[in-house]
Design a protein around this motif. Structure first.
Motif, PDB file in Angstrom:
ATOM      1  N   ASN A  96       0.612  -1.761   0.207  1.00 41.50           N
ATOM      2  CA  ASN A  96      -0.098   0.299  -0.105  1.00 41.50           C
ATOM      3  C   ASN A  96       0.891   1.000   0.077  1.00 41.50           C
ATOM      4  OD1 ASN A  96      -2.473  -1.298   0.487  1.00 41.50           O
ATOM      5  ND2 ASN A  96      -1.903  -1.502   2.497  1.00 41.50           N
ATOM      6  N   VAL A  97       1.931   1.704  -0.953  1.00 44.17           N
ATOM      7  CA  VAL A  97       3.263   2.106  -0.601  1.00 44.17           C
ATOM      8  C   VAL A  97       2.173   3.855  -0.926  1.00 44.17           C
ATOM      9  CG1 VAL A  97       3.358   1.698  -3.279  1.00 44.17           C
ATOM     10  CG2 VAL A  97       5.296   3.088  -2.184  1.00 44.17           C
ATOM     11  N   ARG A  98       3.007   4.903  -0.395  1.00 39.87           N
ATOM     12  CA  ARG A  98       1.390   5.962  -0.726  1.00 39.87           C
ATOM     13  C   ARG A  98       2.939   6.848  -1.856  1.00 39.87           C
ATOM     14  NH1 ARG A  98       1.981   9.744   4.907  1.00 39.87           N
ATOM     15  NH2 ARG A  98       4.133   7.813   4.834  1.00 39.87           N
ATOM     16  N   LEU A  99       2.510   6.639  -2.840  1.00 37.95           N
ATOM     17  CA  LEU A  99       2.334   7.515  -4.069  1.00 37.95           C
ATOM     18  C   LEU A  99       1.565   7.425  -5.229  1.00 37.95           C
ATOM     19  CD1 LEU A  99       5.718   6.702  -5.971  1.00 37.95           C
ATOM     20  CD2 LEU A  99       4.042   4.835  -7.261  1.00 37.95           C
ATOM     21  N   LYS A 100       1.659   8.586  -6.085  1.00 37.19           N
ATOM     22  CA  LYS A 100       1.387   9.450  -7.101  1.00 37.19           C
ATOM     23  C   LYS A 100       1.711   9.114  -8.064  1.00 37.19           C
ATOM     24  CE  LYS A 100       0.301  14.257  -3.959  1.00 37.19           C
ATOM     25  NZ  LYS A 100       0.743  15.771  -4.299  1.00 37.19           N
ATOM     26  N   PRO A 101       0.744   9.013  -9.191  1.00 41.91           N
ATOM     27  CA  PRO A 101       1.221   8.360 -10.564  1.00 41.91           C
ATOM     28  C   PRO A 101       1.992   9.007 -11.103  1.00 41.91           C
ATOM     29  CG  PRO A 101      -0.932   8.639 -10.511  1.00 41.91           C
ATOM     30  CD  PRO A 101      -0.105   8.968  -8.658  1.00 41.91           C
ATOM     31  N   GLU A 102       2.204  10.677 -10.507  1.00 42.90           N
ATOM     32  CA  GLU A 102       3.406  11.670 -11.425  1.00 42.90           C
ATOM     33  C   GLU A 102       4.406  11.133 -11.398  1.00 42.90           C
ATOM     34  OE1 GLU A 102       0.141  12.277  -9.574  1.00 42.90           O
ATOM     35  OE2 GLU A 102      -0.881  13.152 -11.362  1.00 42.90           O
ATOM     36  N   ALA A 103       4.430  10.421 -10.046  1.00 46.95           N
ATOM     37  CA  ALA A 103       6.363   9.998  -9.576  1.00 46.95           C
ATOM     38  C   ALA A 103       6.698   9.402 -10.707  1.00 46.95           C
ATOM     39  CB  ALA A 103       6.485   9.808  -7.854  1.00 46.95           C
ATOM     40  N   LEU A 104       6.222   7.985 -11.573  1.00 42.89           N
ATOM     41  CA  LEU A 104       6.572   7.086 -11.926  1.00 42.89           C
ATOM     42  C   LEU A 104       7.088   7.489 -13.467  1.00 42.89           C
ATOM     43  CD1 LEU A 104       3.854   4.820 -11.581  1.00 42.89           C
ATOM     44  CD2 LEU A 104       6.265   4.649  -9.965  1.00 42.89           C
ATOM     45  N   LEU A 105       6.639   8.945 -14.210  1.00 43.59           N
ATOM     46  CA  LEU A 105       6.398   8.969 -15.280  1.00 43.59           C
ATOM     47  C   LEU A 105       7.928   9.950 -15.444  1.00 43.59           C
ATOM     48  CD1 LEU A 105       3.657  12.261 -15.376  1.00 43.59           C
ATOM     49  CD2 LEU A 105       3.681   9.167 -16.511  1.00 43.59           C
ATOM     50  N   THR A 106       8.941   9.859 -14.251  1.00 44.97           N
ATOM     51  CA  THR A 106      10.590   9.552 -14.901  1.00 44.97           C
ATOM     52  C   THR A 106      10.876   8.619 -14.948  1.00 44.97           C
ATOM     53  OG1 THR A 106      10.594   9.125 -12.706  1.00 44.97           O
ATOM     54  CG2 THR A 106      10.800  11.626 -13.135  1.00 44.97           C
ATOM     55  N   PHE A 107       9.863   6.893 -14.975  1.00 46.62           N
ATOM     56  CA  PHE A 107      10.854   5.836 -15.497  1.00 46.62           C
ATOM     57  C   PHE A 107      10.092   5.747 -16.952  1.00 46.62           C
ATOM     58  CE2 PHE A 107      10.509   6.117 -10.916  1.00 46.62           C
ATOM     59  CZ  PHE A 107      11.917   5.486 -10.601  1.00 46.62           C
ATOM     60  N   ASN A 108      10.660   4.838 -17.658  1.00 50.51           N
ATOM     61  CA  ASN A 108      10.331   3.790 -18.756  1.00 50.51           C
ATOM     62  C   ASN A 108      10.066   2.877 -18.453  1.00 50.51           C
ATOM     63  OD1 ASN A 108       9.733   3.079 -21.931  1.00 50.51           O
ATOM     64  ND2 ASN A 108      11.139   3.988 -23.110  1.00 50.51           N
ATOM     65  N   PHE A 109       8.486   2.592 -18.699  1.00 54.13           N
ATOM     66  CA  PHE A 109       8.223   0.554 -18.070  1.00 54.13           C
ATOM     67  C   PHE A 109       7.154   0.372 -19.227  1.00 54.13           C
ATOM     68  CE2 PHE A 109       6.285   3.972 -14.878  1.00 54.13           C
ATOM     69  CZ  PHE A 109       4.661   3.733 -16.094  1.00 54.13           C
ATOM     70  N   LYS A 110       6.976  -0.669 -18.731  1.00 57.68           N
ATOM     71  CA  LYS A 110       5.909  -1.973 -20.346  1.00 57.68           C
ATOM     72  C   LYS A 110       4.482  -1.525 -18.709  1.00 57.68           C
ATOM     73  CE  LYS A 110       8.724  -4.239 -22.656  1.00 57.68           C
ATOM     74  NZ  LYS A 110       9.598  -6.314 -22.751  1.00 57.68           N
ATOM     75  N   THR A 111       4.893  -1.631 -17.491  1.00 52.80           N
ATOM     76  CA  THR A 111       3.618  -1.736 -16.831  1.00 52.80           C
ATOM     77  C   THR A 111       3.763  -2.277 -15.903  1.00 52.80           C
ATOM     78  OG1 THR A 111       2.863  -4.264 -18.682  1.00 52.80           O
ATOM     79  CG2 THR A 111       1.725  -3.522 -16.707  1.00 52.80           C
ATOM     80  N   ILE A 112       2.797  -1.108 -14.980  1.00 53.59           N
ATOM     81  CA  ILE A 112       2.816  -1.480 -13.538  1.00 53.59           C
ATOM     82  C   ILE A 112       1.642  -2.418 -13.097  1.00 53.59           C
ATOM     83  CG2 ILE A 112       1.702  -0.279 -11.394  1.00 53.59           C
ATOM     84  CD1 ILE A 112       4.248   1.446 -12.579  1.00 53.59           C
ATOM     85  N   VAL A 113       2.610  -2.712 -11.923  1.00 60.12           N
ATOM     86  CA  VAL A 113       2.046  -4.354 -11.565  1.00 60.12           C
ATOM     87  C   VAL A 113       2.043  -4.152 -10.301  1.00 60.12           C
ATOM     88  CG1 VAL A 113       2.617  -6.781 -11.027  1.00 60.12           C
ATOM     89  CG2 VAL A 113       3.136  -6.032 -12.825  1.00 60.12           C
ATOM     90  N   LEU A 114      -0.005  -4.038  -9.831  1.00 63.94           N
ATOM     91  CA  LEU A 114       0.062  -4.689  -7.608  1.00 63.94           C
ATOM     92  C   LEU A 114      -0.118  -5.561  -7.616  1.00 63.94           C
ATOM     93  CD1 LEU A 114      -3.321  -2.071  -9.041  1.00 63.94           C
ATOM     94  CD2 LEU A 114      -0.944  -1.283  -7.628  1.00 63.94           C
ATOM     95  N   ASP A 115       0.531  -5.761  -6.658  1.00 63.16           N
ATOM     96  CA  ASP A 115       0.999  -7.286  -6.348  1.00 63.16           C
ATOM     97  C   ASP A 115       0.299  -7.614  -5.201  1.00 63.16           C
ATOM     98  OD1 ASP A 115       1.944  -6.044  -3.845  1.00 63.16           O
ATOM     99  OD2 ASP A 115       4.060  -6.999  -5.056  1.00 63.16           O
ATOM    100  N   GLY A 116       0.011  -8.472  -4.022  1.00 65.21           N
ATOM    101  CA  GLY A 116      -1.005  -9.138  -3.644  1.00 65.21           C
ATOM    102  C   GLY A 116      -0.849  -8.472  -1.708  1.00 65.21           C
ATOM    103  N   SER A 117       0.338  -8.049  -2.119  1.00 57.85           N
ATOM    104  CA  SER A 117       0.656  -7.894  -0.627  1.00 57.85           C
ATOM    105  C   SER A 117      -0.421  -5.886  -0.250  1.00 57.85           C
ATOM    106  CB  SER A 117       2.012  -7.297  -0.626  1.00 57.85           C
ATOM    107  OG  SER A 117       2.978  -5.861  -1.070  1.00 57.85           O
TER     108      SER A 117
END
Length: 684
Positions: free
Chosen positions: A630-651
Motif C-alpha cells: 500500500n505504498v503512498r505514491l502519486k502516479p506523476e512520480a512514475l513518469l520519470t521511468f520508462n516502463f511497460k506495466t505497473i503491477v499491483l501485487d498481492g501485498s
C-alpha cells in the motif's frame, strides 16, 4: 462425457427415451426371431441406455442449469435467506459451512432462488458454534462467485466446490446475518450431527492432550478440525493418511469382527438372518454418526451386499458388488466420480482384491505371526500400487516407507479404533471407561510417535513428482499389462508393456528437453504477500517477503505446484530487501530510499514498497514496476521511468488496489492487478 459436451446439449430426456424405445423394440424382436446378431445389438443398445440415463441424471444434478439458480440472477441481491445444510467446520480463527438459499431480495422484491453458498464467519463469539445445521439465516449482501485459480497449476478450488454444487461464497461479519429460527431440512442428518458433536465432546473430555484428541476425533468420527499440522504432515509422509479418514478401512475393521463371529458359530438360516440384520444395523449406525460421507457409504453398501449374499448362501463376486455400489452412489450424485476420496477408495479395494492375492502367494510362511505381518505388508503394497499413479497425479508425492508404516501403524490404529469405540459405548461405566480411554490414548500416542519418527527417515517423502492425465493412464495400462503377464505368462502382454515404457520414456525425455530450455518470470497472485520467481532451466530464484517465507501453506498452495510442473524441486529463496548470493543469477540493488531494483537476464523490475525519494538522472528503462505494501505514491512520480506495466501485487489491500487502478487509468498508465487477473507470467 456430460462435463465436456453436456451443457451444450439439452435433449438428454429425448435421447434416453429413444434408446429405451430402441432397446425394447430390439428385445421383443429378438424374442420372436432368436437371432444372435440381434441379441448382440440388444446388449449394445442396453449399454447406451445406461449412458443416456447417466447423461440425464447428471443434467438434473447440475444446479446452475436451473432458471432460478443464483448464477442466473440478472442483478445482485441486497439480502437473501437460506438454511445451514452442512456441518459447521471449526478452524483456528473462523468457522465455515454451507447455506442452501431459498429467497433473495432484488430491487425491493423477494423472489424464490436456489443455490448453495459457502459462508465463513470469524470466531468472535463466546459459543463454540455460531450457528448449527438447520439454522435459517437472513444475510445482508450478495454472495460472490467462487474465484478460479489465479496461479499456474494451482489447485482449482472453484471446480472442487462446483462438484459439490457450491458456486458462491461469502465472508460474513457478525452484523451481517440474523438467525430467523431452526428448521432442519433433513432430520436424520440433524440427529447425525448432534450425536457426532456429543461424541466429539465426550472424546475431548476424556482425551485431554490436544494432539491426541485431534487424531482421536479424526480416527473414530472423521472430524479433522483439530488436527495438528505437524502430525498431519507426518501421516502424509508415511502414507498412512487413510487412517485419519473414516472410510472403507474403518468400516472393514468393524465388519471383520462380526464376520469372525459369523464364521465361528453355527447358525441356521433364520438365525443368520437375525444376525445379519443386527450387523447391518450397527454398520449403518456407525455410518450415521460419522456423517454418511461418500467413502463410508461406499464401504457400508458394499459390506451390506456381501452380508446379504452370505445369509442367502449365494455366491457373490466382489467386482459385481463394487460395480453395484458405484452405480448406486453415482446415480445419487454423478459428481462423486470426481471426488478424489471416492476414486482412491474404490481403487484401493480393487487393488486389495485383484493384486493382494498374487503378492501374498509369493511367500509361504509357516509362522502364524510372521504370516499375518506378511499379509498386512501385501495388502499395503497392493493398495499403494494401484493408487500410486492417481496419488502422484493429485498430490505430486510418494511416501517411501509406506510399507513399513502400514505394517506398524495399521494394527495400532485398529486397536485404538476398537478401544475408542468401546470407550464411547461404555463411557457411562465408571473405571471401565477410564481404562478404555487410557488404552485408546496410549495407542494414538504410540501411532503419532511412530509416524513422526518414520517421517524423519532419509528421503521419507519424494516430492515434486508431476505427471499428466495421459501419463497416469499409461501407468495404469503398464500395471495391468504386467499383471496379465505374471498371471497368464504370455509374452504379448510383456511386449505391450515394453512399448508403453518406451512411450513414457520418450515423453519424459521431451519434457526434460523443454525444461532445460525454459526461461520465464512469474509474479504470483498471493493474498497479503509478495512473491515472484525467476526460472531458468530447472532452477528458480523465489523473491519473497518475510510473510511468504514464513507461511509454508501459502507457498505450497499458490506456488509449489507451478514450480514442480516446471521441474523445479525447490527454489532458492531471496528475501525482499536483502542482497542475494552471487550464484542465484539475480542482481539486486537496494536503493537509498529502501526500494529495490532487480535485474535478471536483461529484464529490470523495480520493487516500490516505500515512498519514492530517489529519481533517476535520466529516464530509466524498466520492464515492470511492482507496487506493494500500500505504498503512498502519486502516479506523476512514475513518469520519470520508462516502463511497460505497473503491477499491483498481492501485498496490497483491496481498497488500495481499486484507488490506484482508478488513478493510473486517468493517466493512461498500463496497470496489471494480480488479485483479479491472476499471476503475471512472461516467457523469455
Amino acid at each position: 462425457m456430460y462435463t465436456t459436451i453436456g451443457e451444450g446439449f439439452r435433449f438428454a430426456p429425448e435421447v434416453f427415451t429413444f434408446f429405451i424405445a430402441l432397446f425394447l423394440g430390439l428385445y421383443f424382436y429378438s424374442r420372436n426371431y432368436r437371432s444372435a446378431e440381434i441379441n448382440t445389438w440388444v446388449g449394445i443398445v442396453g449399454l447406451f441406455c445406461f449412458a443416456a440415463a447417466g447423461f440425464w441424471v447428471t443434467e438434473l444434478r447440475t444446479p446452475h442449469l436451473q432458471s432460478d439458480h443464483l448464477s442466473n440472477l440478472n442483478q445482485k441481491p441486497a439480502y437473501y435467506t437460506g438454511i445451514v445444510n452442512d456441518y459447521v467446520i471449526q478452524k483456528p480463527g473462523y468457522q465455515r459451512t454451507v447455506l442452501a438459499v431459498d429467497k433473495v431480495l432484488v430491487n425491493g422484491n423477494w423472489q424464490k432462488a436456489i443455490g448453495q453458498v459457502q459462508v465463513t464467519v470469524p470466531h468472535d463469539t463466546p459459543d463454540d458454534y455460531t450457528f448449527t445445521y438447520g439454522d435459517k439465516l437472513l444475510i445482508k449482501g450478495s454472495p460472490l462467485p467462487v474465484q478460479g485459480p489465479l496461479n499456474p497449476e494451482q489447485f482449482n478450488y472453484k471446480a472442487y466446490l462446483q462438484q459439490k454444487g457450491i458456486y458462491h461464497r461469502q465472508n460474513l461479519q457478525v452484523h451481517q446475518f440474523t438467525k430467523l429460527g431452526n428448521d432442519p431440512p433433513n432430520l436424520l442428518l440433524y440427529l447425525s450431527i448432534q450425536i457426532r458433536r456429543y461424541l466429539e465432546e465426550t472424546i475431548k473430555e476424556n482425551v485431554l492432550n490436544r494432539r491426541e484428541a485431534g487424531i482421536s476425533t479424526a480416527l473414530i468420527l472423521g472430524v479433522k478440525d483439530d488436527l495438528d499440522n505437524d502430525v498431519r504432515d507426518s501421516y502424509a509422509a508415511t502414507g498412512t493418511m487413510h487412517v485419519l479418514a473414516v472410510s472403507g478401512m474403518h468400516v472393514g475393521l468393524i465388519f471383520g469382527v462380526f464376520l469372525l463371529l459369523f464364521k465361528s458359530i453355527n447358525l441356521n438360516k433364520s438365525q443368520r438372518l437375525v444376525f445379519v440384520i443386527i450387523v447391518l444395523t450397527l454398520l449403518w449406525l456407525y455410518a450415521f454418526v460419522t456423517g454418511l460421507s461418500a467413502s463410508v457409504l461406499r464401504a457400508v453398501l458394499m459390506f451390506s451386499l456381501v452380508m446379504i449374499a452370505m445369509v442367502w448362501s449365494r455366491r457373490h463376486n466382489i467386482y459385481n458388488t463394487l460395480a453395484i455400489v458405484a452405480f448406486l452412489l453415482l446415480f445419487y450424485d454423478p459428481y462423486f466420480l470426481f471426488d478424489v476420496g471416492f476414486q482412491l477408495s474404490f481403487l484401493a479395494v480393487l487393488g486389495i482384491v485383484a493384486i493382494h492375492p498374487g503378492i501374498y502367494s509369493l511367500l509361504d510362511i509357516n509362522n502364524r505371526l510372521l504370516d499375518k505381518v506378511w499379509e498386512l505388508f501385501s495388502i499395503a503394497v497392493a493398495a499403494q500400487l494401484i493408487t500410486l499413479p492417481l496419488g502422484i497425479y493429485y498430490f505430486h508425492q510418494f511416501p517411501v516407507y509406506f510399507w513399513l508404516a502400514n505394517i506398524v501403524v495399521v494394527p495400532v490404529s485398529t486397536f485404538g479404533l476398537y478401544a475408542g469405540l468401546l470407550a464411547l459405548v461404555l463411557h457411562w461405566v465408571p473405571y471401565l471407561s477410564d481404562l478404555l480411554f487410557a488404552l485408546h490414548f496410549g495407542s494414538i500416542w504410540l501411532m503419532n510417535e511412530i509416524n513422526l519418527l518414520l517421517s524423519t527417515f532419509p528421503n521419507a517423502l519424494i516430492n515434486g513428482l508431476d505427471i499428466s492425465v495421459l501419463q497416469s493412464w499409461l501407468l495404469y495400462s503398464l500395471m495391468a499389462l504386467f499383471t496379465l503377464f505374471l498371471v497368464r505368462k504370455k509374452l504379448k502382454y510383456l511386449a505391450f508393456a515394453t512399448l508403453i515404457v518406451g512411450v513414457l520414456s520418450v515423453h519424459q525425455i521431451l519434457e526434460m528437453i523443454d525444461q532445460q530450455n525454459q526461461k520465464l518470470i512469474t509474479i504470483y497472485s498471493l493474498r497479503g504477500s509478495t512473491g515472484m520467481a525467476f526460472i531458468q532451466n530447472q532452477h528458480a530464484v523465489l523473491v519473497a517477503d518475510s510473510l511468504l517465507a514464513a507461511d509454508k501453506q501459502n507457498y505450497s498452495f499458490n506456488i509449489q505446484a507451478h514450480l514442480w510442473d516446471l521441474g523445479v524441486s525447490a527454489p532458492t529463496v531471496k528475501l525482499v530487501g536483502e542482497n542475494p548470493a552471487n550464484s542465484t543469477g539475480v542482481i539486486s540493488k537496494i536503493l537509498p530510499d529502501g526500494n529495490e531494483l532487480l535485474v535478471w537476464e536483461g529484464k529490470k523490475i523495480l520493487l516500490i514498497w516505500k515512498p519514492l525519494k530517489v529519481q533517476p538522472l535520466t529516464t530509466m528503462e524498466l520492464d515492470y514496476i511492482v507496487l506493494g505494501q500500500n505504498v503512498r505514491l502519486k502516479p506523476e512520480a512514475l513518469l520519470t521511468f520508462n516502463f511497460k506495466t505497473i503491477v499491483l501485487d498481492g501485498s496490497n489491500k483491496p481498497w488500495y488496489v481499486e484507488r490506484m487502478k482508478a488513478e493510473l487509468s486517468k493517466k493512461n498508465i498500463p496497470v496489471y492487478d494480480v488479485a483479479t487477473s491472476g499471476a503475471l507470467v512472461q516467457q523469455l
